[in-house]
Motif scaffolding. Structure first.
Motif, short mmCIF file in Angstrom:
data_model
loop_
_atom_site.label_atom_id
_atom_site.label_comp_id
_atom_site.label_asym_id
_atom_site.label_seq_id
_atom_site.Cartn_x
_atom_site.Cartn_y
_atom_site.Cartn_z
N PRO A 196 0.81 -1.23 0.00
CA PRO A 196 0.00 0.00 0.00
C PRO A 196 0.83 1.27 0.00
O PRO A 196 0.31 2.35 -0.31
N VAL A 235 1.75 2.43 -4.10
CA VAL A 235 0.64 2.33 -5.05
C VAL A 235 0.93 3.12 -6.33
O VAL A 235 0.70 2.64 -7.45
N TYR A 272 3.45 1.40 -8.52
CA TYR A 272 2.83 0.24 -9.16
C TYR A 272 2.10 0.66 -10.44
O TYR A 272 2.28 0.03 -11.51
N HIS A 273 1.33 1.73 -10.38
CA HIS A 273 0.58 2.16 -11.56
C HIS A 273 1.48 2.81 -12.60
O HIS A 273 1.24 2.66 -13.81
#
Length: 505
Positions: free
Chosen positions: A114, A117, A120-121
């Motif tokens: 978390p 994030v 990750y994108h």
């Protein structure tokens, strides 16, 4: 006495052995070698490796008839419209080994973290860009299992159809672009946008716009829906937001590196490209081209005899081998074929010239076409078109100040070459060809999608096809992953230059 000495020696050796064994882990641990790496640095590696390969000079940029070489051997490709598997694998090797290997690993490592994030994108977006280049180049490719050899030990990945790949690319780009959160962790190590999440969003939506338009002929309804999603999300519309890879002496531009080394005098602008710019008195020609007046050899291509005068630039005619190029130069009154116009390797093709993945100019043109088709309702086609031309002219100056084009020159060009609604699709996509100069994969893809610019077939007598529609699979895949390659060929068509990819209608 000898027994006592032997006993003492044996005890000493045993003590040393025990000592070594007790400290074995410590002595054999490299205390300066990294045992893990911040995934942000892996993403940077993947981003840098997204630069267009030298093979795009031999194929994609030549296929769209902008730059060509008369030489054979390693240079065989779009100059003769012949297959050369020593080069057609360039995109495959570069993207799978250096981009997707890293992005897949980053995604596997942080997808459930978390705190990362946004990273990750961002990684999903870079990966989507690489896969889009790969599938547009080859058609069916390993996608869902592709690049998983390092992370998941999948060494013989299955090939997926381009239709399935595009469906997932659209999903990935839609989800990743929407999920990027400016309130989340800022990945300041990011080399593309310095962690600016809003710029990453516009980059993601720009790739989504590109993916949507790619489907314009194969699935217009889906294309329209995707384009609307991208336009509403917000795409790159200023050069300050361009997805651009900076280069320096340590990380050089691959094309610039090739054109400033052994191949400096082997590649020339085509007569097709030069004449198009000359006939419209396009100021971009003087920003792009150079001719070395009177040069009779490569060593004579010196700054002292360089000219940027657009009126004396002469492009190399298509379809010539080395002998034919010599003859063509003589017939055109040149000192030798070394006097043909080249992309200036000291400006746009320098070692440190930027590499543009997505630009405002390209987006304006895609929006112009979408508006012309009635897929979006905002803006006017002509406004988008004019903005695109201005953006590209301005972009050239960001690469090198000596390639700057003034506002007055841009105004004069648009006044002399106005947008015509009756020729909208042709004009828009011909400008896309110019705006994508040196972005071989994108120029090649859009040319196949739209048929513009209207190019004559390569006239070389030994050509294998009139137009190259895709590049062939690497020999390494055919020999090692033969079962999956064979299945892909059976579904897609022969592994040659003529077979079309799924969306090419």
């Amino acid at each position: 006495m000898k027994k006592i000495i032997y006993y003492i020696l044996s005890v000493s050796i045993l003590a040393v052995a025990i000592s070594c064994d007790n400290n074995f882990d410590e002595l054999n641990t490299n205390k300066v070698s990294a045992t893990s790496i911040d995934p942000a640095f892996q993403l940077n590696n993947a981003t840098i490796s997204s630069a267009y390969t030298t093979g795009t000079l031999i194929y994609e940029i030549g296929i769209v008839q902008q730059i060509i070489s008369p030489n054979s051997g390693l240079m065989t490709g779009a100059n003769y419209n012949q297959d050369n598997r020593g080069v057609t694998d360039d995109n495959w090797q570069a993207y799978y080994r250096n981009v997707i290997k890293n992005t897949k690993d980053v995604i596997n490592r942080i997808k459930d973290d978390p705190t990362r994030v946004n990273l990750y994108h961002m990684t999903r977006i870079i990966q989507a860009n690489a896969f889009m280049v790969l599938t547009d180049t080859y058609g069916s490719i390993p996608y869902f299992e592709g690049g998983e050899g390092y992370s998941q030990q999948i060494y013989l990945p299955v090939y997926d159809s381009q239709e399935a790949i595009y469906a997932d690319l659209i999903k990935e780009l839609t989800e990743a672009s929407a999920a990027l959160d400016p309130a989340g962790r800022i990945e300041s190590a990011d080399i593309l946008y310095g962690g600016d999440i809003m710029k990453w969003k516009s980059f993601g939506y720009s790739l989504l716009l590109r993916a949507g338009m790619r489907l314009s002929e194969i699935d217009p309804a889906l294309a329209r829906s995707v384009v609307q999603e991208a336009e509403q999300g917000g795409v790159i519309l200023t050069n300050a937001d361009n997805a651009v890879l900076a280069h320096d002496p340590n990380y050089t531009n691959p094309i610039g590196n090739m054109l400033n080394a052994t191949e400096a005098s082997n590649f020339y602008l085509t007569d097709v490209f030069v004449k198009f710019l000359q006939n419209t008195e396009d100021p971009r020609l003087k920003a792009i081209a150079v001719t070395y007046v009177g040069a009779t050899s490569g060593p004579e291509q010196l700054p002292a005899n360089a000219s940027f005068d657009p009126m004396i630039q002469v492009g190399m005619p298509m379809g010539n081998d080395n002998v034919g190029a010599v003859r063509a130069a003589s017939e055109l009154g040149l000192a030798s074929f070394y006097e043909f116009a080249q992309v200036d390797r000291r400006r746009l093709a320098s070692l440190t010239a930027q590499n543009f993945l997505v630009t405002a100019s390209q987006n304006f043109l895609l929006l112009a076409e979408a508006r012309q088709r009635g897929w979006i309702t905002s803006g006017e086609v002509e406004t988008y078109y004019n903005a695109a031309v201005r953006a590209h002219m301005d972009q050239l100056g960001t690469v090198n100040e000596a390639s700057s084009i003034s506002i007055a020159e841009a105004n004069a060009y648009l006044a002399a070459n106005p947008f015509e609604e009756a020729r909208a699709i042709e004009q828009i996509n011909t400008q896309y060809w110019v705006s994508s100069f040196l972005n071989g994969p994108e120029a090649f893809a859009n040319f196949r999608r739209t048929g513009y610019p209207m190019l004559a077939p390569n006239p070389f007598q030994g050509r294998e096809v009139e137009f190259i529609n895709r590049l062939t699979y690497p020999n390494s895949e055919i020999s090692v992953n033969s079962e999956n390659v064979s299945a892909a060929i059976a579904a897609q068509g022969p592994d040659n230059l003529a077979t079309k990819v799924w969306w090419d209608k």
